[in-house]
Write a protein that holds these residues in place. Structure first.
Motif, PDB file in Angstrom:
ATOM      1  N   GLN A  52      -5.821   3.956   8.088  1.00 18.54           N
ATOM      2  CA  GLN A  52      -5.814   4.215   6.644  1.00 18.54           C
ATOM      3  C   GLN A  52      -5.636   5.698   6.340  1.00 18.54           C
ATOM      4  O   GLN A  52      -5.941   6.557   7.166  1.00 18.54           O
ATOM      5  N   CYS A  53      -5.120   5.968   5.144  1.00 22.31           N
ATOM      6  CA  CYS A  53      -4.953   7.345   4.687  1.00 22.31           C
ATOM      7  C   CYS A  53      -6.334   7.962   4.508  1.00 22.31           C
ATOM      8  O   CYS A  53      -7.215   7.351   3.902  1.00 22.31           O
ATOM      9  N   ALA A  54      -6.522   9.175   5.036  1.00 25.13           N
ATOM     10  CA  ALA A  54      -7.824   9.843   4.957  1.00 25.13           C
ATOM     11  C   ALA A  54      -8.159  10.246   3.527  1.00 25.13           C
ATOM     12  O   ALA A  54      -9.299  10.571   3.224  1.00 25.13           O
ATOM     13  N   LEU A  55      -7.154  10.248   2.639  1.00 29.50           N
ATOM     14  CA  LEU A  55      -7.401  10.659   1.261  1.00 29.50           C
ATOM     15  C   LEU A  55      -7.571   9.479   0.309  1.00 29.50           C
ATOM     16  O   LEU A  55      -8.459   9.477  -0.515  1.00 29.50           O
ATOM     17  N   CYS A  56      -6.685   8.489   0.412  1.00 27.44           N
ATOM     18  CA  CYS A  56      -6.727   7.390  -0.567  1.00 27.44           C
ATOM     19  C   CYS A  56      -7.017   6.034   0.058  1.00 27.44           C
ATOM     20  O   CYS A  56      -7.092   5.038  -0.644  1.00 27.44           O
ATOM     21  N   ARG A  57      -7.176   5.979   1.359  1.00 35.82           N
ATOM     22  CA  ARG A  57      -7.491   4.748   2.105  1.00 35.82           C
ATOM     23  C   ARG A  57      -6.381   3.695   2.065  1.00 35.82           C
ATOM     24  O   ARG A  57      -6.649   2.526   2.338  1.00 35.82           O
ATOM     25  N   MET A  84      -2.380  10.368   6.926  1.00 33.90           N
ATOM     26  CA  MET A  84      -2.118  10.436   5.484  1.00 33.90           C
ATOM     27  C   MET A  84      -0.955   9.526   5.134  1.00 33.90           C
ATOM     28  O   MET A  84      -0.022   9.362   5.919  1.00 33.90           O
ATOM     29  N   CYS A  85      -0.994   8.981   3.903  1.00 32.24           N
ATOM     30  CA  CYS A  85       0.151   8.219   3.425  1.00 32.24           C
ATOM     31  C   CYS A  85       1.274   9.211   3.115  1.00 32.24           C
ATOM     32  O   CYS A  85       1.049  10.423   3.077  1.00 32.24           O
ATOM     33  N   LYS A  86       2.459   8.691   2.900  1.00 27.20           N
ATOM     34  CA  LYS A  86       3.635   9.550   2.712  1.00 27.20           C
ATOM     35  C   LYS A  86       3.430  10.557   1.584  1.00 27.20           C
ATOM     36  O   LYS A  86       3.769  11.727   1.712  1.00 27.20           O
ATOM     37  N   ILE A  87       2.875  10.098   0.463  1.00 25.57           N
ATOM     38  CA  ILE A  87       2.773  11.005  -0.691  1.00 25.57           C
ATOM     39  C   ILE A  87       1.723  12.086  -0.432  1.00 25.57           C
ATOM     40  O   ILE A  87       1.933  13.255  -0.748  1.00 25.57           O
ATOM     41  N   HIS A  88       0.613  11.726   0.202  1.00 28.38           N
ATOM     42  CA  HIS A  88      -0.407  12.742   0.478  1.00 28.38           C
ATOM     43  C   HIS A  88       0.018  13.688   1.584  1.00 28.38           C
ATOM     44  O   HIS A  88      -0.336  14.865   1.567  1.00 28.38           O
ATOM     45  N   HIS A  89       0.794  13.172   2.524  1.00 28.58           N
ATOM     46  CA  HIS A  89       1.329  14.046   3.560  1.00 28.58           C
ATOM     47  C   HIS A  89       2.239  15.111   2.936  1.00 28.58           C
ATOM     48  O   HIS A  89       2.119  16.307   3.219  1.00 28.58           O
TER      49      HIS A  89
HETATM   50 ZN   LIG Z   1      -2.909   8.551   0.599  1.00 33.85          ZN
END
Ligand SMILES: [Zn+2]
Length: 308
Positions: A200-205, A234-239
């Motif tokens: 999971q994304c560390a920011l938004c899960r 991270m997901c693409k947008i948070h990366h």
């Molecule tokens: Zn994310």
């Protein structure tokens, strides 16, 4: 194996079908596969697992030469970058099974080398989890070291054969680490980081592995190592937001959003995906050794502040 053309055709056709099967599997699963997934491969209605869970070298009974090799995941993946062996010549190595050159598994690998058949290299990235690297070739055998020389593209095979010696290969080593990094180390790094963060994304899960990356804290170009403490899932947008300094991560794992972005007014994506993260804490791996290195974070956070 003698040069039997019908058998040779089968070797090629099975590999072509296996690579196409893996292409779709990799797309669907986001690059990380399990034994159960690759065991589903069929050729002409025959079930033919691409991986043997019990051994490193896989030769299906329908084939004469080995189809895949496997490296089990490192027991210490947090600090040890790779279990593989890279020679000073920039070529990777794969060990024989045991020390008997005539063990059927070693002969199956030798046949794949002699016929220059492409193979799949399953890199263990977690218990039962693999990143398939394909196609790879065996460029040579080093019997004294009980190993084969692995090439990641046909140019590497050609270079090795053209020289017939290690020296010339060593001269070309300048560009070889680029291939190893791109084809092997970065995909393995990405998978290990994603698994450490429980997919999971560390920011938004967000839990879609296909949409997840491993963000480097210290960039590859700045000498950042492809090891778990230098990565954050991270997901693409948070990366992208992290890489462009819209988002920063403090060394105490608290997320900061750049001031001008906090002040913007726009739709729900800006509000939920970015602004609301300000002050949130990263969702960290359970294992302390897998968490981001605080020194690397500090170095990176300083750059974020300068960009603000
Ligand atoms: Zn994310």
């Amino acid at each position: 194996m003698s040069r039997d053309w019908a058998a040779y055709e089968t070797e090629i056709q099975v590999r072509t079908a296996a690579f196409a099967f893996l292409d779709s599997l990799v797309t669907r699963l986001g690059g990380i596969v399990r034994y159960e997934d690759v065991a589903q491969f069929e050729y002409m209605g025959d079930r033919m697992s691409l991986l043997d869970p019990q051994r490193g070298i896989r030769k299906p009974r329908q084939l004469g030469a080995a189809l895949s090799i496997r490296t089990v995941h490192s027991p210490d993946p947090y600090t040890r970058p790779y279990a593989d062996d890279i020679g000073t010549d920039g070529y990777l190595r794969y060990k024989w099974r045991g020390t008997d050159p005539n063990h059927p598994d070693n002969r199956a690998l030798r046949d794949a080398m002699t016929l220059q058949l492409p193979l799949i290299w399953f890199q263990g990235v977690g218990p039962g989890a693999y990143v398939p690297i394909y196609p790879v070739w065996l460029a040579a055998e080093e019997a004294l070291q009980h190993e084969f020389v692995v090439a990641l593209n046909e140019a590497q095979v050609a270079d090795w054969n053209a020289s017939g010696r290690r020296q010339v290969a060593e001269e070309s080593a300048r560009y070889e680490p680029g291939i190893v990094n791109q084809r092997l180390h970065q995909p393995v790094f990405r998978a290990r980081v994603i698994l450490a963060y429980e997919r999971q994304c560390a920011l938004c899960r967000l839990r879609h592995v296909e949409l997840l990356d491993a963000a480097h804290i210290r960039g590859d170009a700045e000498g950042g190592q492809p090891v778990i403490p230098n990565g954050i899932a991270m997901c693409k947008i948070h990366h992208a937001a992290f890489d462009t300094n819209i988002i920063g991560v403090r060394p105490d794992y608290v997320v900061q959003v750049r001031g001008d972005v906090l002040d913007e007014t726009d739709g729900p994506v800006l509000t939920h995906a970015l602004q609301e993260l300000h002050g949130a804490r990263l969702h960290l791996p359970a294992a302390a050794a897998a968490r981001p290195d605080t020194q690397l974070l500090e170095e990176r956070y300083t750059r974020f502040l300068r960009a603000s």
